[in-house]
Structures are given as structure tokens and as C-alpha cells.
Scaffold this motif. Structure first.
Motif, PDB file in Angstrom:
ATOM      1  N   GLY A 378     -14.318 -37.518 -40.110  1.00 43.55           N
ATOM      2  CA  GLY A 378     -15.397 -38.092 -40.909  1.00 43.55           C
ATOM      3  C   GLY A 378     -16.786 -37.702 -40.458  1.00 43.55           C
ATOM      4  N   GLU A 379     -16.951 -37.439 -39.183  1.00 40.66           N
ATOM      5  CA  GLU A 379     -18.270 -37.099 -38.643  1.00 40.66           C
ATOM      6  C   GLU A 379     -18.044 -36.522 -37.254  1.00 40.66           C
ATOM      7  OE1 GLU A 379     -20.340 -40.600 -37.243  1.00 40.66           O
ATOM      8  OE2 GLU A 379     -18.617 -41.795 -37.779  1.00 40.66           O
ATOM      9  N   PRO A 380     -19.073 -35.890 -36.719  1.00 39.09           N
ATOM     10  CA  PRO A 380     -18.900 -35.362 -35.365  1.00 39.09           C
ATOM     11  C   PRO A 380     -18.589 -36.505 -34.396  1.00 39.09           C
ATOM     12  CG  PRO A 380     -20.899 -34.494 -36.390  1.00 39.09           C
ATOM     13  CD  PRO A 380     -20.394 -35.573 -37.295  1.00 39.09           C
ATOM     14  N   ASP A 402      -9.415 -33.643 -33.406  1.00 40.68           N
ATOM     15  CA  ASP A 402     -10.682 -33.885 -34.111  1.00 40.68           C
ATOM     16  C   ASP A 402     -10.638 -32.987 -35.342  1.00 40.68           C
ATOM     17  OD1 ASP A 402     -13.258 -34.110 -35.007  1.00 40.68           O
ATOM     18  OD2 ASP A 402     -14.209 -33.267 -33.225  1.00 40.68           O
ATOM     19  N   THR A 403     -10.464 -33.607 -36.507  1.00 39.45           N
ATOM     20  CA  THR A 403     -10.161 -32.837 -37.717  1.00 39.45           C
ATOM     21  C   THR A 403     -11.388 -32.703 -38.595  1.00 39.45           C
ATOM     22  OG1 THR A 403      -9.541 -34.824 -38.961  1.00 39.45           O
ATOM     23  CG2 THR A 403      -7.799 -33.760 -37.680  1.00 39.45           C
ATOM     24  N   TRP A 405     -12.965 -31.552 -42.118  1.00 38.89           N
ATOM     25  CA  TRP A 405     -12.702 -31.175 -43.507  1.00 38.89           C
ATOM     26  C   TRP A 405     -13.618 -31.975 -44.409  1.00 38.89           C
ATOM     27  CZ3 TRP A 405      -9.426 -34.442 -46.883  1.00 38.89           C
ATOM     28  CH2 TRP A 405      -9.002 -35.623 -46.268  1.00 38.89           C
ATOM     29  N   GLN A 406     -13.469 -31.832 -45.716  1.00 37.39           N
ATOM     30  CA  GLN A 406     -14.379 -32.457 -46.682  1.00 37.39           C
ATOM     31  C   GLN A 406     -13.610 -32.884 -47.929  1.00 37.39           C
ATOM     32  OE1 GLN A 406     -16.752 -28.762 -47.180  1.00 37.39           O
ATOM     33  NE2 GLN A 406     -18.405 -29.899 -46.187  1.00 37.39           N
ATOM     34  N   THR A 407     -14.227 -33.742 -48.724  1.00 40.34           N
ATOM     35  CA  THR A 407     -13.640 -34.121 -50.010  1.00 40.34           C
ATOM     36  C   THR A 407     -13.260 -32.854 -50.784  1.00 40.34           C
ATOM     37  OG1 THR A 407     -15.106 -36.044 -50.042  1.00 40.34           O
ATOM     38  CG2 THR A 407     -14.083 -35.425 -52.138  1.00 40.34           C
ATOM     39  N   ASP A 492     -22.306 -27.596 -43.899  1.00 36.04           N
ATOM     40  CA  ASP A 492     -22.338 -27.952 -42.477  1.00 36.04           C
ATOM     41  C   ASP A 492     -22.816 -26.766 -41.637  1.00 36.04           C
ATOM     42  OD1 ASP A 492     -21.431 -30.647 -42.258  1.00 36.04           O
ATOM     43  OD2 ASP A 492     -19.403 -29.993 -42.735  1.00 36.04           O
ATOM     44  N   ARG A 507     -24.705 -31.743 -41.022  1.00 35.41           N
ATOM     45  CA  ARG A 507     -25.091 -31.185 -42.308  1.00 35.41           C
ATOM     46  C   ARG A 507     -26.379 -30.372 -42.176  1.00 35.41           C
ATOM     47  NH1 ARG A 507     -21.182 -31.867 -46.352  1.00 35.41           N
ATOM     48  NH2 ARG A 507     -22.885 -31.174 -47.690  1.00 35.41           N
ATOM     49  N   ASN A 513     -24.767 -38.707 -43.153  1.00 32.63           N
ATOM     50  CA  ASN A 513     -23.412 -39.194 -42.936  1.00 32.63           C
ATOM     51  C   ASN A 513     -23.502 -40.514 -42.171  1.00 32.63           C
ATOM     52  OD1 ASN A 513     -20.754 -39.602 -42.023  1.00 32.63           O
ATOM     53  ND2 ASN A 513     -20.349 -37.409 -42.036  1.00 32.63           N
ATOM     54  N   ARG A 518     -20.737 -40.213 -46.974  1.00 33.13           N
ATOM     55  CA  ARG A 518     -21.777 -39.259 -47.354  1.00 33.13           C
ATOM     56  C   ARG A 518     -22.738 -39.832 -48.380  1.00 33.13           C
ATOM     57  NH1 ARG A 518     -18.402 -34.010 -49.021  1.00 33.13           N
ATOM     58  NH2 ARG A 518     -20.306 -33.523 -50.143  1.00 33.13           N
TER      59      ARG A 518
END
Ligand code: 6R9
Length: 642
Positions: A378-380, A402-403, A405-407, A492, A507, A513, A518
Motif C-alpha cells: 500500500g505504501e513504502p 514488501d509487495t 503494485w497498483q489498482t 512512482d 509518487r 498516499n 490514494r
């Protein structure tokens, strides 16, 4: 390196296997993804695997294929996993009974719900909006839509009536599914009432299906509103799955960008399915007896892909939690893990940071022995939170993924594969097979080599790539594909270390965020500007200890509205009220500063860089302010921020 893919490549088990899969997926993508897609249930196989013109923002996956995603999530498992738990529901209230549904039971419930939708006039291709709490019926309703080929659009149940109306109208939804109310810790929220208010301006909606949850009385509008439990009484527990084309839309999910209103990101059927399943099984290295808990709300993409579709496609057990991490106390997450023997736990840095601030006993008093893998999204994730999570939750023995990705990407893009590829604090790590990341300079040229930074873009289409934005394809092209032709632009910034691992910096556009949610700065400004006291506003993000980023709003008041210091609290409260009404509580500004002017260039552009610096409390290096129309404004702002 082998040049041909086999179904074994669908599951990576070693570092060598990762490199092999990565090589195949980027050099022979069609062959690779055909092998990965093989084990699914297809009514008809594809004629082409992938066709893509990135510069035009046009991609198709598995064109010619016919399928239904729910046959793959449910029917496919009945013979071998019919009595296996598909869904565990843990309610907000610890004393209330939890619920467990096997694959067979979930299949029946989805069919029943699908029949109710059909009886209420929903047809293939219609849009259905869902505004619901985190209860089993939400998962069931999502799958019921997919069963009959309706396009689901889940709206996070914290959004305001205005935000609901915007989304319902944009999608021209025919039916809305909601509940009487929802629990959130010690609070209860009358959800149906918010929907009623929204629907006053939504002429496309013919029916509202209301799920009983709190047992609260609600206003039922005749002809329009029906109770789910009444409708479900006499319907069949079977429902044939609609045959869908590979590229038929599966869902719309609204997300914020740097300009305009939130846009409806569209994902389609076959590519999203393959991507959700592939990323889920490989990133978390899922085994048959895992209990998977993704704490994200289904209102966000993480809930779509890793609470519903990924786990069910893989035949796993997924846990759904209605409550919040701090109710009844800050040990709730850990209590739930022990209670249901959760083995894979996937949450957000903001939750970790909030729980870190509580006494350590809250976590130390639980065993957490069942945990095998822990994840973040979701965020760093900052270094401190990474270590706390690793040490106190993972006990130093669970791989931490630590994944990133985005919508728009549909599923995880850059992440360690648990226990296989390297996991380094604050780094998302290596790209998944099929993902070809590059770092770009501002002029669009690629940055070669390691120990470099740049704009993160993706060079080749992957199965979960966004297909369009609902109702306006040119907006999708403009936002994601036109900025740097030939690439998908993520928005990003990233850094690549000496070993090729990626770290997401944040971003590079006007998106902030907040707790993993977002928002476009323009979106919040537009909301604030609805307030009659305000003539103009500028919003920036600033570092916030728990939320990651907080919302800092600078506002200029209408003449006469703010005569003295004493007027300020009233104006601030009314601005907050406006934002809550326009968007929802999650977008409330954390700080509001009333100013007399904004730092604008001669061409009228707000210099956000300066506003960000002031919000961060760092006014020593403001940089070049010589192009400002009125540099004195800056001194006033700095003075006012003290
Ligand atoms: C899945 C999701 C996407 C934005 C993305 C980035 C940030 C997400 C991250 C991360 C650093 C991670 N983001 N995961 N930043 N590390 N592991 O969150 O989708 O709501 O669309 O947000 O979130 O800035 O661009 P979405």
C-alpha cells in the motif's frame, strides 16, 4: 536457459526457477503464459495469448477464450476441496460468533445471491455497485456478479454520499447492494442511509438489495429496495455460470489520479484471473493448508485480488475481518491469527506503525506460531516498521514480502517471492515474471545500470494490466500510456540497487498516499473549494508518523469570512465538514493553514514545492523563488505555519 515453458513454470520453488521463469516470461511471453493458463477451467481456449500495442494503450490477453472466473474460484474445486474451508469470517465484536464456509457452501451462497440478482433484473454486462461492510455477503455478492457476467464496482464503505453518487453515475449502475449498517470498532454506521442520500441523484439505479447485518430499522423505498434475506428464501442454490469472453470487463474500481475526478479502472476476465492466481501462489508460496489473511478492505484493489480472487482461485482458505486493529484492544490482529491459525498475513505499513506505538505486550502475549509468511502493501514501509514487523510478528523466522503494485496493475508486480528471492528492508525487490520494469529520465530515455533512480515504468504488457478507464478510453491512454510512449507509466519514482532490487520512493505526481489510500491533491482541493468560506486552496502531502503521508491544506478565505484569529477554528471545522461530505472521513485534512495568498509563478501555476517544504517544516532550502509573482507571500506562509 530453457526456451520452452511447461506447466511447472506456473509455480516457482527455487531461485534458479525464478530466473528461468523470468527469462521465459520476458523472452517468450506467449508460450510462458499459455503454460501458466493451462490448468484453469476454460469453456473454450484462446486463439492468441497476448496482443499488445503499449503506445496505443491497447492490450488483449487470451483473446478468443471463453470462461467464467467463478467456475475457476468455486466449481473447479468442488470435487477435491468441497469440504475444505473457503472463507472464515471474523466479526468486529469478539463475542459474536465467527463463520466458516466450505467451498461447497460458498458455491451455494454465491449461486443463491446470483439468482437474487437475476430476479431483480440484472443482466450480463450491467454494472452493480456494492457499498458494504466487510461481511461474508460482500465476498459472496462480488462473486455473484461475476457468476452472471455483471460488472462489479465496489465502493469503499467510508466514502460519502457524494462520492458514491459520482461512482454510481459514472458506471451507470442498475443495482446497488448495501447493508443496514456497519460496525467499526466501538462505532456503528448507518450505511443504508448514506446510500439513500446518494441515490437521490442517481437515476440509473432501479433496485437496491439490502443485506441485514446489524438488525437496524431502515427506510425501504417501495419498488426500489428489497431485503436480501427475503429475496433469497425461495431461490435455487445452483446457478449456471455465464460464459464470458476473455476481455469482457470483470470489475471497475475507482481510484484517484493527479487530475480530475477518480477514474474507473477496468479489469477484464481472463488476464486478471491468471495474474491474480499466479501472483498469489508465487509471492506467498502458498501451500494447501494455508490460512491466508489479507487485512485490506474489499473496497480497495488489495481486497479484490488477495482477499477474494487470488485465494479462491488457488483453492486456499481466506479470512475476512470486519473490525479494526485496535478494537477491543491493540492485540486484536494477533488474537485473530492465533484463533484461526493464520499462516500468511498480509497488511499495510500504516497498521504496523499504529500497532508499534502501542505497548509491546499486545503482541508478545500471543504465540503467532502458525505464521509462515508476512507481507506488506500500500505504501513504502519505513525501516523501523519493517524491523518491528519482522522481529515481533515474523519472529525473525517468517519471510517478509514488501509487495509493490497498483489498482491499475491488477496484482503484485515487484516483490520478494517468500523465502526464494531476496528480501531487503524498505525494498520491494525483484520484479515478478512477466514484469519488465525500467527507470526513466524526465525526457523519457531509459536509465541503464544499477545504483540509479528514475521514474518507474513497465515495458511489456503483463496479464493484469489495466485495459481502460470506464467510459473514457482516452483518459486511460493519456494517464498511463501517452506520457512515455511504449511504456506503462506508474506515477512512482524508484531506485535500483547494486543487485537490481527495486525500492519504491513514492509518487512523482500530485497523488498523496494517506494510510495506503490514494488521493489526488486536485480532488481534495475541489472538495475544499465547495466550502462557501473558501476562494482558493492548495493541498500537499507531508510526512506523517502513522499515516505515511498526512494532508496539509492551505486555504484562502472569501473576503470578510475570516476577520480575526477567533474565526479560524470555525472555518477549519467547516472545511473539514465539507471534505467529509464530498469525499469521506478518510480524506480529512490533518492540518489547515489559512493564508492570504499562494505562491504562484507569473504564469499562474502554484509552486507546490514550496508548500511541501513549509508543510514538512523545512524552510531552510526553499530553492529558487525568483519566478514567483509575489515572493513576499512565501514569508507570510512561513510565518503563519509557526
Ligand atoms: C496495491 C495498492 C498504489 C500506490 C503505488 C505506490 C503505493 C503500493 C507499495 C507502494 C511502496 C509498496 N504503493 N504498494 N509504495 N511500496 N509496497 O496499494 O494500490 O491503492 O492503487 O496504490 O501505492 O505509490 O503507486 P493503490
Amino acid at each position: 536457459m530453457p526456451t520452452s515453458a511447461t506447466p511447472q513454470h506456473a509455480r516457482i520453488r527455487t531461485l534458479e526457477g525464478y530466473h528461468e521463469a523470468y527469462h521465459l516470461s520476458t523472452h517468450h511471453p506467449n508460450e510462458f503464459w499459455a503454460a501458466v493458463a493451462e490448468p484453469f477451467t476454460w469453456r473454450r481456449k484462446w486463439s492468441t495469448v497476448m496482443e499488445s500495442d503499449m503506445a496505443a494503450g491497447e492490450t488483449t490477453w487470451f483473446a478468443g477464450a471463453r470462461l467464467n472466473i467463478t467456475e475457476n474460484c468455486l466449481d473447479r474445486h468442488l470435487a477435491t476441496r468441497g469440504n475444505k474451508l473457503a472463507l472464515i469470517y471474523e466479526p468486529n465484536d469478539i463475542k459474536e460468533r465467527h463463520l466458516r464456509l466450505t467451498y461447497r457452501e460458498l458455491h451455494q451462497r454465491v449461486c443463491q445471491f446470483a439468482n437474487v440478482l437475476l430476479n431483480n433484473g440484472v443482466e450480463k454486462g450491467d454494472r452493480v455497485c456494492l457499498y458494504m461492510p466487510m461481511i461474508p455477503e460482500l465476498t459472496i455478492a462480488v462473486l455473484a456478479c461475476a457468476r452472471i457476467g455483471a460488472v462489479h464496482s465496489v465502493i469503499f464503505a467510508g466514502f460519502s454520499a457524494t462520492a458514491i453518487a459520482d461512482r454510481v453515475n459514472d458506471a451507470q449502475a442498475k443495482l446497488v447492494i448495501t447493508s443496514d449498517g456497519l460496525n467499526r470498532g466501538a462505532k456503528q454506521i448507518p450505511v443504508k442511509r448514506v446510500v439513500d442520500e446518494a441515490l437521490e441523484t442517481c437515476p440509473s439505479v432501479r433496485k437496491v438489495v439490502v443485506v441485514e447485518h446489524l438488525g437496524w430499522p431502515v427506510q425501504m423505498e417501495e419498488e426500489r429496495d428489497v431485503w436480501y434475506h427475503e429475496e433469497a428464501e425461495d431461490v435455487a442454490k445452483t446457478c449456471p455460470a455465464e460464459e464470458m469472453k476473455a476481455e469482457d470487463p470483470l470489475f471497475i474500481l475507482y481510484t484517484s489520479g493527479s487530475t480530475g475526478k477518480p477514474k474507473g479502472v477496468v479489469h477484464t476476465t481472463a488476464g486478471y484471473m491468471v495474474w491474480a492466481d499466479y501472483t498469489f501462489r508465487n509471492v506467498f508460496q502458498v501451500e494447501e493448508n494455508d490460512v491466508f489473511w489479507c487485512t485490506a478492505d474489499v473496497g480497495w484493489v488489495t481486497g479484490h485480488t488477495y482477499l477474494i480472487y487470488g485465494p479462491l482461485l488457488a483453492g486456499s482458505t481466506t479470512l475476512m475481518f470486519e473490525g479494526i486493529p485496535t478494537y477491543p484492544d491493540a492485540g486484536r490482529f494477533w488474537e485473530v491469527i492465533d484463533k484461526h491459525s493464520v499462516s500468511v498475513f498480509y497488511t499495510a505499513p500504516t497498521a504496523i506503525r499504529a500497532l508499534m506505538a502501542e505497548p509491546l505486550d499486545n503482541v508478545l502475549s500471543y504465540s503467532l506460531d502458525s505464521l509462515r509468511v508476512i507481507g506488506s502493501v500500500g505504501e513504502p514501509i519505513n525501516e523501523e516498521a519493517w524491523h518491528w514487523y519482522n522481529e515481533h510478528v515474523g519472529k525473525g523466522r517468517c519471510p517478509l514480502v514488501d509487495t509493490w503494485w497498483q489498482t491499475e496493475t491488477g496484482g503484485i508486480m515487484i516483490s520478494p517471492l517468500a523465502g526464494i528471492t531476496p528480501s531487503k528492508p524498505t525494498y520491494a525487490g525483484l520484479p515478478l515474471p512477466g514484469v519488465w520494469p525500467v527507470l526513466l529520465r524526465q525526457d523519457g530515455t531509459e536509465v541503464e545500470g544499477n545504483e540509479e533512480e528514475g521514474y518507474l515504468a513497465i515495458k511489456q504488457a503483463w496479464p493484469g494490466i489495466i485495459r481502460t478507464t470506464w467510459g473514457d478510453h482516452s483518459r486511460a491512454v493519456q494517464t498511463y500510456f501517452a506520457a512515455y510512449p511504449g511504456y506503462y507509466f506508474t506515477g512512482d519514482g524508484a531506485r535500483r540497487d547494486a543487485n537490481g532490487l527495486y525500492r519504491i520512493i513514492g509518487r512523482v505526481d500530485d497523488v498523496i498516499n494517506v494510510s495506503g489510500h490514494r488521493f489526488g491533491t486536485a480532488e481534495i482541493e475541489n472538495a475544499i473549494n465547495q466550502n462557501p468560506n473558501v476562494v482558493e486552496s492548495a493541498v500537499v502531502g507531508y510526512p506523517h508518523e502513522v499515516k505515511g503521508q498526512g494532508i496539509y491544506a492551505y486555504i484562502i478565505c472569501r473576503e470578510g469570512a475570516c476577520k480575526s484569529e477567533a474565526d479560524k477554528p470555525r472555518i477549519e471545522a467547516s472545511v473539514i465538514e465539507t471534505v467529509v461530505a464530498e469525499i469521506g472521513k478518510i480524506a480529512r485534512p490533518d492540518k489547515i493553514q489559512i493564508v492570504t495568498g499562494l505562491p504562484k509563478t507569473r504564469s499562474g501555476k502554484i509552486m507546490r514545492r514550496i508548500l511541501r517544504k513549509v508543510a514538512e517544516g523545512d524552510t531552510t532550502t526553499l530553492g529558487d523563488t525568483s519566478t514567483l509573482l509575489d515572493p513576499a507571500v512565501v514569508d507570510d506562509i512561513i510565518e503563519g505555519a509557526k
